[in-house]
Design an enzyme around this catalytic site. Structure first.
Site, PDB file in Angstrom:
ATOM      1  N   TYR A  74       0.856  -1.188   0.000  1.00 28.65           N
ATOM      2  CA  TYR A  74       0.000   0.000   0.000  1.00 28.65           C
ATOM      3  C   TYR A  74       0.898   1.246   0.000  1.00 28.65           C
ATOM      4  CZ  TYR A  74      -3.889   3.008   1.695  1.00 28.65           C
ATOM      5  OH  TYR A  74      -4.852   3.986   1.848  1.00 28.65           O
ATOM      6  N   CYS A  75       0.682   2.146  -0.965  1.00 31.22           N
ATOM      7  CA  CYS A  75       1.382   3.418  -1.047  1.00 31.22           C
ATOM      8  C   CYS A  75       2.897   3.175  -1.119  1.00 31.22           C
ATOM      9  CB  CYS A  75       0.978   4.313   0.118  1.00 31.22           C
ATOM     10  SG  CYS A  75       1.520   6.035  -0.051  1.00 31.22           S
ATOM     11  N   ILE A  76       3.702   3.792  -0.240  1.00 30.07           N
ATOM     12  CA  ILE A  76       5.146   3.598  -0.306  1.00 30.07           C
ATOM     13  C   ILE A  76       5.514   2.157   0.048  1.00 30.07           C
ATOM     14  CG2 ILE A  76       5.660   4.262   2.068  1.00 30.07           C
ATOM     15  CD1 ILE A  76       7.690   5.231  -1.081  1.00 30.07           C
ATOM     16  N   GLY A  84       3.888  -0.286  -1.214  1.00 31.12           N
ATOM     17  CA  GLY A  84       3.797  -0.906  -2.531  1.00 31.12           C
ATOM     18  C   GLY A  84       4.975  -0.546  -3.419  1.00 31.12           C
TER      19      GLY A  84
END
Length: 536
Positions: free
Chosen positions: A266-268, A270
């Site tokens: 998720y986000c950073i 990811g």
């Protein structure tokens, strides 16, 4: 990088005729309140002027039109500045909008009809209550979006039952207790961003993605990152990849007794998972040797060429300033990070709370996502500096052979594991078109899903949340951009969680009976939510 306002001012001064015409246009708009036709109306979603008095009362209607017309004209003129680049104009317009938002008539008691009416109806009690709210925030040293007393970790938030099965200096790994007699044989390993606490994926019982997956019959693990202090200033991006994500993957597959897992970033989280996937695929000749069979990215960028409004913060001057600050502290403080993100959406993240708390005298709302948002983490200097320079400024991960991780030149095109990628329509932190471009860099089949709402509520999107829920899902079209992809899609009503769990069930192996005892190599250390998440 020079000051963007200085560049814009110098450009206009070099074109005096154009400047004269621009000032004439501004002056015309500034005195246009007497015009019979509206000069400007509030944009859809702008709730600063929703009170009916802004339209029914000639004075307030004229004030609103004057403000909106003047500030929009001023911003357009910044973009029309002769002789400056698009990037320079965009940066100047970003900071101009902050000034425009700050001076909005809705932010002042004497020019906000709702505030005046509330004060009159309450006999001044609303103003007294607002002053008390201001004093409480002053003592807390922050404009608080939520009262933390409403929520307790392990009771209201991060309450899905589970155990910490691994701990090192960087993270704790939580395995959640099964609720079904059988679970899928391939476990899911969730990698949240280290810029916030992990329980954004395990909020209240209804809003918990973790609980949803457990109830669907998956064996779920999640990484809970340690909140770093000054002693962790040297922790690197690579440390997060190998001591964090890869260590969690190895533990999960050992505990489950399987060769591969499904990984979710998720986000950073990811972004770092993507880098690790490229590294693993270059290290192993066979896709079966990679410990991840398939994976999911939630609101994730690997192509940072168009990262949204945050680009206005990231230039040589601001990065150098932040690096100097982190050199003194050893980290970037949670409050410093939090205010940076608030400034991306000042009307909803700053001024809405100023008006409702201090002018209307309303207490902060008791909303779980806001409680999570207020529970920030610090960022280690080495990791944060790497992300700003290597990813945001130089965009090396998107360029094959540019980013070196432990001697490997990464190429996302060499990733062979199927990907499920999710973007959100109103995401201002990881714009959905950029998440689409990022997913297109992967050299494997990609199912791309676009969901409604933004960076948080687009992902934390449980079934039955509201009647307007919808998403678009289809294989990513090679060689086509995001706009072309969306043009040929039909929306599906409901939550993308249901589409995703169907995709996972088809790939995560047969059902098996979960182990009743701890694995001998990974004893149960304590109950979820663990220790690291409680560090402030």
């Amino acid at each position: 990088m020079p000051n963007p306002f200085a560049q814009v001012a110098a450009a206009w001064l070099a074109h005096p005729m154009e400047l004269a015409r621009a000032w004439h246009e501004l002056a015309t708009v500034a005195w246009a309140t007497g015009m019979p036709a509206p000069v400007a109306e509030a944009a859809e979603g702008d709730d600063r002027f929703t009170d009916p008095t802004w339209r029914s009362n000639p004075f307030f209607h004229g004030l609103m039109q004057q403000y909106l017309g003047f500030t929009r004209t001023l911003e357009r003129q910044v973009y029309d500045t002769p002789g400056v680049s698009e990037r320079e104009a965009r940066s100047a317009a970003f900071w101009l909008r902050h000034w425009c938002n700050a001076v909005a008539p809705s932010n002042f008691a004497l020019t906000n009809p709702q505030v005046l009416r509330r004060a009159f109806d309450s006999g001044g009690a609303s103003l007294r209550q607002g002053f008390e709210e201001w004093l409480r925030d002053l003592l807390a040293g922050d404009l608080r979006m939520v009262d933390p007393a409403h929520f307790e970790l392990g009771r209201d938030l991060a309450a899905t039952p589970g155990r910490v099965v691994m701990r090192n200096s960087l993270m704790e790994l939580i395995q959640y207790a099964p609720v079904r007699t059988q679970v899928r044989s391939m476990p899911l390993v969730l990698v949240p961003p280290w810029i916030n606490k992990y329980y954004i994926l395990d909020l209240t019982e209804r809003q918990s993605l973790v609980r949803h997956l457990v109830e669907q019959g998956f064996d779920v693990f999640i990484v809970s990152w340690k909140n770093p202090g000054a002693t962790m200033a040297g922790v690197t991006f690579e440390d997060h990849l190998f001591d964090g994500i890869l260590a969690a993957i190895e533990a999960a597959r050992t505990i489950a007794g399987v060769p591969q897992v499904h990984a979710v970033g998720y986000c950073i989280g990811g972004t770092s998972l993507s880098a690790l996937m490229a590294w693993l695929n270059q290290r192993h000749r066979s896709a079966r040797q990679v410990p991840v069979a398939h994976w999911t990215l939630l609101a994730t960028l690997t192509d940072f060429s168009k990262p949204g409004d945050i680009a206005s913060f990231i230039n040589d001057d601001t990065v150098a300033m932040l690096d100097g600050l982190m050199a003194r502290q050893g980290f970037l403080d949670a409050q410093q990070i939090g205010w940076s993100f608030r400034m991306l959406r000042p009307n909803t993240q700053i001024w809405r709370y100023v008006v409702h708390k201090y002018l209307l005298g309303e207490p902060a709302p008791a909303l779980a996502p806001l409680a999570w948002n207020a529970d920030g983490t610090r960022q280690p200097r080495a990791t944060h500096a790497f992300c700003l320079r290597e990813l945001y400024q130089d965009n090396k991960l998107a360029q094959p052979g540019r980013l070196d991780i432990r001697g490997q030149k990464l190429d996302l095109g060499r990733i062979r594991q199927p990907l499920y990628a999710v973007g959100a329509v109103a995401d201002h932190i990881t714009p959905w078109r950029s998440t689409y471009r990022s997913a297109a860099l992967v050299g494997a089949p990609v199912r791309y899903v676009l969901t409604a709402s933004g960076h948080i509520l687009g992902i934390i999107n449980p079934p039955g949340g509201n009647a307007k829920q919808q998403f678009w899902s289809a294989p990513l079209i090679s060689g086509r951009d995001a706009k072309d992809w969306l043009a040929v899609q039909t929306p599906t009503a409901g939550s993308w969680w249901q589409d995703w769990t169907q995709w996972l069930h088809a790939r995560c192996g047969a059902m098996r009976t979960p182990a009743a005892q701890a694995h001998p190599d990974y004893p149960w250390l304590c109950d979820a939510p663990g220790n690291y998440v409680r560090e402030h």
